[in-house]
Design a protein around this motif. Structure first.
Motif, short mmCIF file in Angstrom:
data_model
loop_
_atom_site.label_atom_id
_atom_site.label_comp_id
_atom_site.label_asym_id
_atom_site.label_seq_id
_atom_site.Cartn_x
_atom_site.Cartn_y
_atom_site.Cartn_z
N UNK A 188 -1.20 -2.89 -2.88
CA UNK A 188 -0.15 -1.93 -2.64
C UNK A 188 0.77 -1.72 -3.83
N UNK A 189 1.47 -0.61 -3.87
CA UNK A 189 2.42 -0.34 -4.94
C UNK A 189 3.79 -0.01 -4.34
N UNK A 190 4.70 0.35 -5.21
CA UNK A 190 6.04 0.72 -4.75
C UNK A 190 5.94 1.88 -3.77
N UNK A 191 6.94 2.07 -2.95
CA UNK A 191 6.88 3.16 -1.99
C UNK A 191 6.49 4.47 -2.68
N UNK A 237 -5.06 2.38 -8.64
CA UNK A 237 -3.77 2.18 -9.31
C UNK A 237 -2.80 1.43 -8.41
N UNK A 238 -1.81 0.84 -9.04
CA UNK A 238 -0.78 0.13 -8.29
C UNK A 238 -0.05 1.06 -7.33
N UNK A 239 0.27 2.25 -7.79
CA UNK A 239 1.00 3.20 -6.94
C UNK A 239 0.17 3.59 -5.72
N UNK A 240 -1.11 3.86 -5.91
CA UNK A 240 -1.96 4.21 -4.77
C UNK A 240 -2.15 3.02 -3.83
N UNK A 241 -2.34 1.84 -4.40
CA UNK A 241 -2.53 0.65 -3.58
C UNK A 241 -1.30 0.37 -2.72
N UNK A 242 -0.14 0.32 -3.35
CA UNK A 242 1.08 -0.04 -2.64
C UNK A 242 1.60 1.08 -1.76
N UNK A 244 3.14 -8.40 6.69
CA UNK A 244 4.39 -9.14 6.46
C UNK A 244 4.52 -9.59 5.01
N UNK A 245 3.40 -9.96 4.39
CA UNK A 245 3.45 -10.39 2.99
C UNK A 245 3.88 -9.23 2.09
N UNK A 246 3.52 -8.04 2.48
CA UNK A 246 3.97 -6.84 1.78
C UNK A 246 3.09 -6.45 0.61
N UNK A 247 3.28 -5.22 0.18
CA UNK A 247 2.43 -4.67 -0.87
C UNK A 247 2.58 -5.34 -2.23
N UNK A 248 3.77 -5.79 -2.57
CA UNK A 248 3.96 -6.38 -3.90
C UNK A 248 3.17 -7.68 -4.07
N UNK A 249 3.29 -8.59 -3.10
CA UNK A 249 2.58 -9.86 -3.18
C UNK A 249 1.07 -9.65 -3.11
N UNK A 250 0.63 -8.78 -2.22
CA UNK A 250 -0.81 -8.55 -2.10
C UNK A 250 -1.37 -7.86 -3.34
N UNK A 251 -0.59 -6.97 -3.92
CA UNK A 251 -1.02 -6.32 -5.17
C UNK A 251 -1.21 -7.38 -6.26
N UNK A 252 -0.23 -8.25 -6.39
CA UNK A 252 -0.31 -9.29 -7.41
C UNK A 252 -1.52 -10.20 -7.19
N UNK A 253 -1.74 -10.60 -5.96
CA UNK A 253 -2.89 -11.47 -5.66
C UNK A 253 -4.21 -10.76 -5.94
N UNK A 254 -4.32 -9.52 -5.51
CA UNK A 254 -5.55 -8.77 -5.70
C UNK A 254 -5.80 -8.52 -7.17
N UNK A 255 -4.77 -8.19 -7.91
CA UNK A 255 -4.91 -7.90 -9.34
C UNK A 255 -5.39 -9.14 -10.09
N UNK A 256 -4.84 -10.30 -9.74
CA UNK A 256 -5.26 -11.54 -10.41
C UNK A 256 -6.73 -11.85 -10.10
N UNK A 257 -7.10 -11.69 -8.84
CA UNK A 257 -8.49 -11.93 -8.46
C UNK A 257 -9.41 -10.95 -9.20
N UNK A 258 -9.03 -9.68 -9.25
CA UNK A 258 -9.85 -8.67 -9.91
C UNK A 258 -10.03 -9.01 -11.38
#
Length: 181
Positions: free
Chosen positions: A25-28, A71-76, A91-105
């Protein structure tokens, strides 16, 4: 504290298992998922995604491979609700999940590039293992990248996670890399 970390890990794992990778996820966003605008940098077909991956692998182009990811914007923004299919993930929210997914990727991309980069592969096709339709997105999961190597031998590379197809725009983006031996 350990129990809370464990719950977050389980939530992330549930998200990974449910959608093939951790959501990004990305920013709103100001654009909704059903807006007809294409995903940022979206390609026109699954084949275009596969061809771009093979071209970047052949060129050992890590930046090019990273550019194929959503992209981060499309994801979040646009895609988060479609990707986060578990209450704990939401509940974890888009920022944390984006960070986790990006690191894994990034880790998976590095492994795929080390194994298959610079090999003069020829794109043959993509073989989705599973297709999931949503109201405005379609997920192509467990993709196999079919290539011919330098000797003309067919290989089935398991280096891709899911691809999201944004139905209103007809655009495609890779959600993550996923190296499977």
């Amino acid at each position: 504290m350990r129990a809370r970390v464990g719950r977050h890990f389980v939530a992330a794992l549930a998200l990974l298992c449910g959608c093939g990778e951790v959501a990004t996820p990305a920013a709103p966003a100001t654009i909704s998922v059903d807006d007809p605008a294409p995903l940022q940098g979206g390609l026109t077909s699954l084949d275009a995604v596969g061809q771009a991956v093979v071209a970047a692998l052949n060129a050992r182009d890590a930046a090019g491979l990273a550019d194929l990811l959503v992209s981060e914007a499309d994801f979040k923004g646009r895609l988060f609700a479609s990707l986060a299919n578990h209450p704990n993930a939401i509940k974890m929210g888009p920022d944390l999940l984006w960070d986790m997914q990006r690191r894994q990727a990034a880790d998976e991309l590095d492994r795929a590039l080390a194994q298959f980069g610079g090999q003069e592969l020829r794109y043959v096709g993509l073989e989705p293992g599973q297709v999931e339709d949503g109201p405005v997105v379609r997920f192509h999961r467990r993709l196999a990248l079919i290539v011919d190597d330098q000797r003309g031998e067919r290989q089935r590379l398991q280096i891709l996670g899911s691809v999201v197809e944004h139905l209103p725009s007809g655009s495609f983006k890779l959600i993550t890399y996923r190296f499977r031996d």
